[in-house]
Structure formats: structure tokens, C-alpha cells
Design a protein around this motif. Structure first.
Motif, PDB file in Angstrom:
ATOM      1  N   GLU A 269       0.836  -1.198   0.000  1.00  0.00           N
ATOM      2  CA  GLU A 269       0.000   0.000   0.000  1.00  0.00           C
ATOM      3  C   GLU A 269       0.876   1.256   0.000  1.00  0.00           C
ATOM      4  N   ALA A 270       1.976   1.238   0.738  1.00  0.00           N
ATOM      5  CA  ALA A 270       2.885   2.388   0.737  1.00  0.00           C
ATOM      6  C   ALA A 270       3.445   2.634  -0.662  1.00  0.00           C
ATOM      7  N   ARG A 271       3.791   1.559  -1.347  1.00  0.00           N
ATOM      8  CA  ARG A 271       4.290   1.683  -2.717  1.00  0.00           C
ATOM      9  C   ARG A 271       3.226   2.312  -3.617  1.00  0.00           C
ATOM     10  N   LEU A 275       3.530   5.894  -5.575  1.00  0.00           N
ATOM     11  CA  LEU A 275       3.466   5.865  -7.032  1.00  0.00           C
ATOM     12  C   LEU A 275       2.222   6.587  -7.550  1.00  0.00           C
ATOM     13  N   GLY A 276       1.070   6.319  -6.937  1.00  0.00           N
ATOM     14  CA  GLY A 276      -0.185   6.850  -7.451  1.00  0.00           C
ATOM     15  C   GLY A 276      -0.571   8.202  -6.894  1.00  0.00           C
ATOM     16  N   ALA A 284       4.092   8.212   3.412  1.00  0.00           N
ATOM     17  CA  ALA A 284       3.510   6.903   3.083  1.00  0.00           C
ATOM     18  C   ALA A 284       3.700   5.931   4.246  1.00  0.00           C
ATOM     19  N   ALA A 285       4.868   5.980   4.869  1.00  0.00           N
ATOM     20  CA  ALA A 285       5.150   5.091   5.998  1.00  0.00           C
ATOM     21  C   ALA A 285       4.155   5.310   7.129  1.00  0.00           C
ATOM     22  N   TYR A 286       3.932   6.561   7.490  1.00  0.00           N
ATOM     23  CA  TYR A 286       2.992   6.868   8.581  1.00  0.00           C
ATOM     24  C   TYR A 286       1.562   6.499   8.192  1.00  0.00           C
ATOM     25  N   ARG A 287       1.217   6.695   6.914  1.00  0.00           N
ATOM     26  CA  ARG A 287      -0.148   6.403   6.459  1.00  0.00           C
ATOM     27  C   ARG A 287      -0.472   4.914   6.616  1.00  0.00           C
ATOM     28  N   VAL A 288       0.517   4.044   6.411  1.00  0.00           N
ATOM     29  CA  VAL A 288       0.236   2.600   6.472  1.00  0.00           C
ATOM     30  C   VAL A 288       0.537   1.997   7.842  1.00  0.00           C
ATOM     31  N   LEU A 315      10.045   2.420 -11.185  1.00  0.00           N
ATOM     32  CA  LEU A 315       8.744   2.014 -11.708  1.00  0.00           C
ATOM     33  C   LEU A 315       8.200   3.052 -12.688  1.00  0.00           C
ATOM     34  N   ARG A 316       8.359   4.338 -12.341  1.00  0.00           N
ATOM     35  CA  ARG A 316       7.874   5.398 -13.230  1.00  0.00           C
ATOM     36  C   ARG A 316       8.641   5.393 -14.552  1.00  0.00           C
TER      37      ARG A 316
END
Length: 326
Positions: A269-271, A275-276, A284-288, A315-316
Motif C-alpha cells: 500500500e505504501a508503494r 506511485l499513485g 507513506a510510511a505513517y499512512r500505512v 517504476l515510473r
């Protein structure tokens, strides 16, 4: 007398050989037709859904490892081969085999064989739990078992199952018939899966009985609350299991511990967020659910092979190259 018996046995063996050859020829003809129909339906690399719940995929080159979450589905390959990793278990399949996934699990998949001349061509049929349960009841299939069964496996694709898959794909040429016949053929595919060697595994999808039922509930809860601290004792108690029993059964079905399962969900999910939604690594780390950004960075690199932002940029760049080549 002995000569007559020998002659009778020879005739029987000959008939069996002829029957086996007819079955092999029918299966090869169906494999060739499936390959041609998928190639005709999807002309460029990517994925399409020509019928509800039916997905085609095409790739002109082998892929890097792709991290995702499996869904309950029947998967077959018309051309090429693929490998799926679940925990430390590896599953490889090709046009002679199918893969059945029955629980939502973090997996790693990789296309092994593909080229522009012979692209990877595959089909995925999503399996609805209500439909699976309905077919089980209609077929009189036993619905309860105390055995744990791994949530993913590969088996030989027999001629009758392959024939049903090809008839489903043929319906793309007849939309009016597809409306009526597609649900019937999907039921046939489920029935043949139930009657095959993965029948016990298919029971996972209907979420009926046994310890697998409890693990399915645990998986649903962990997916829903993946960003919350995991409380193994609480989950085990709610399921009426001991902590050690819960660990044992969870790993028997998912090939990983509850903590490993949660960690892979968080990192995937962090990835996606980076990315999105263009979040930075710390956000992202805190969000997950990570409190320590450095700990997140270490675990992210261990799973994806590069630090967060470098991985996302890679990835991009790969996406840009793919877009420019189309």
C-alpha cells in the motif's frame, strides 16, 4: 483360452490408446484455439476484461517481479509461463497447468516466457463466493472439513476443463448468447474445479467450515485494519483458538505468519501511495502504520530490492518506456 484373453486385452489396450490420442488431440486443438482467440482479442500488451469477471493479459517480454494481492480466481495460460511466489513457496504454470487462488494474499508474480513473436497470453476468471457455494450445494459437494489447505496451488489442466474455458472465450463472438450462456459455462468451470484435485481448495472461496473458515475471517480483518497494530492474542481469542493454534493454521493456509502478512500489505500500500498519490516515503510510511521511517525504509528495501523513492522512480521510468514503445 489364453490366446483369446491375450487378444481381448490387446484390443482393450488399443481402444484405450486410441481414446487417449483423441483426448490429447482435442486438448491440443483447444489450446491452439484459446491462444488464437486471446491474441485476437488483445492486440497490445496489457490487460482487458471482455466479459464481466473474465480477464485477458498479454506481454511481449518476460517481466520483473510484480508485487500484488491475489484474489479468488482460476488462472490459465495459453502461451508462455509464469511463476507465483507465496511466502517461501513457488508455483510455476504454463499451458498444460492452471493455478487456483482462493484467499486474498500478498504474492509476487513473474512472467518467465514471452517474446514479440510468441507473447505471453493468459486468462483469469474471478470466482464469486456466492456462485461457488451455490455450485457446491447443487453438486452435493461436502462443505465441511477440519483440514487446512494452502490457498494457492497449480494442477494439470485436463481436457474437459480446458474445453469449458474455450467455450466461454468463444462467447466473445456472440454477445447475445454470452448473456445467457456465460453464467452456465462459469458454473461448469467451477463444477469441474470442484471435482478435480483442487476441490478442497475451492471450498476456501465459499468460506464454509473448518479452521480455514476462521483463517479466512482473520485474513479479512487483517486486510481491513492493516495499518493498525496487530493484536494476535485478541484475534485468536475472538476466533476461539489458542495463539499457537492460530499461528499454525494461519501459516498452513497462507504460507506466512500474521505479522508477515500484515507487513507485506503495508509495504504494498505504501508503494501504491508513493506511485499513485505522489506521497514521499515518510508520509507513506505513517499512512500505512509505521511509526519509524528508518524501519520502514529497511523493510521496504528488503521486500522490493531498493529504497522507497529509488524504487518508485524506477517504476515510473519503466512505465514511461512502456508508454513510448506502444
Amino acid at each position: 483360452m489364453n490366446a483369446a484373453k491375450t487378444s481381448e486385452k490387446s484390443d482393450r489396450d488399443l481402444m484405450n490408446d486410441l481414446q487417449a490420442k483423441r483426448e490429447a488431440d482435442r486438448a491440443q486443438a483447444n489450446r491452439d484455439e484459446l491462444k488464437e482467440r486471446i491474441a485476437h482479442a488483445i492486440r497490445h500488451d496489457g490487460t482487458i476484461e471482455p466479459l464481466k469477471g473474465l480477464h485477458f493479459n498479454r506481454a511481449s517480454s518476460p517481466s520483473e517481479c510484480v508485487h500484488s494481492v491475489s484474489i479468488p480466481a482460476f488462472c490459465a495460460i495459453a502461451q508462455g509461463s509464469k511463476e507465483v511466489l507465496l511466502g517461501s513457496d513457488r508455483y510455476q504454470y504454463d499451458p498444460m497447468h492452471y493455478l487456483l487462488a482462493t484467499v486474498e494474499l500478498p504474492i509476487i508474480s513473474q512472467i518467465l516466457e514471452a517474446s514479440k513473436a510468441q507473447p505471453y497470453l493468459s486468462i483469469r476468471l474471478d470466482l464469486d463466493p456466492t456462485l461457488v457455494g451455490s455450485v457446491m450445494v447443487e453438486a452435493g459437494y461436502p462443505s465441511r472439513s477440519r483440514a487446512d489447505v494452502k490457498a494457492i496451488d497449480v494442477s494439470p489442466l485436463n481436457a474437459n476443463l480446458l474445453d469449458a474455458v474455450v467455450r466461454l472465450v468463444r462467447l466473445l463472438d456472440s454477445p447475445a448468447e454470452a448473456h445467457v450462456l456465460a453464467p452456465l459455462i462459469k458454473r461448469e468451470i467451477i463444477y469441474r474445479l470442484l471435482m478435480g484435485e483442487q476441490g478442497n481448495r475451492l471450498r476456501h472461496i465459499a468460506v464454509l467450515g473448518g479452521c480455514t473458515y476462521h483463517i479466512a475471517l482473520a485474513v479479512q480483518r487483517l486486510r481491513k485494519d492493516f495499518n493498525e497494530p496487530i493484536k494476535i492474542e485478541s484475534i485468536a481469542r475472538e476466533l476461539g483458538m489458542s495463539v499457537s493454534g492460530f499461528h499454525h493454521h494461519f501459516k498452513s493456509v497462507t504460507a506466512m505468519s500474521p505479522l508477515q502478512y500484515q507487513k507485506q500489505l503495508r509495504l504494498q500500500e505504501a508503494r501504491r501511495l508513493m506511485l499513485g498519490e505522489k506521497l514521499d516515503a515518510t508520509s507513506a510510511a505513517y499512512r500505512v502504520g509505521y511509526d519509524d521511517a528508518s524501519h520502514f525504509n529497511r523493510e521496504y528495501k528488503r521486500l522490493f530490492g531498493a529504497p522507497p523513492m529509488r524504487d518508485v522512480e524506477r517504476l515510473r521510468e519503466a512505465a514511461r518506456e512502456t508508454a513510448s514503445s506502444i
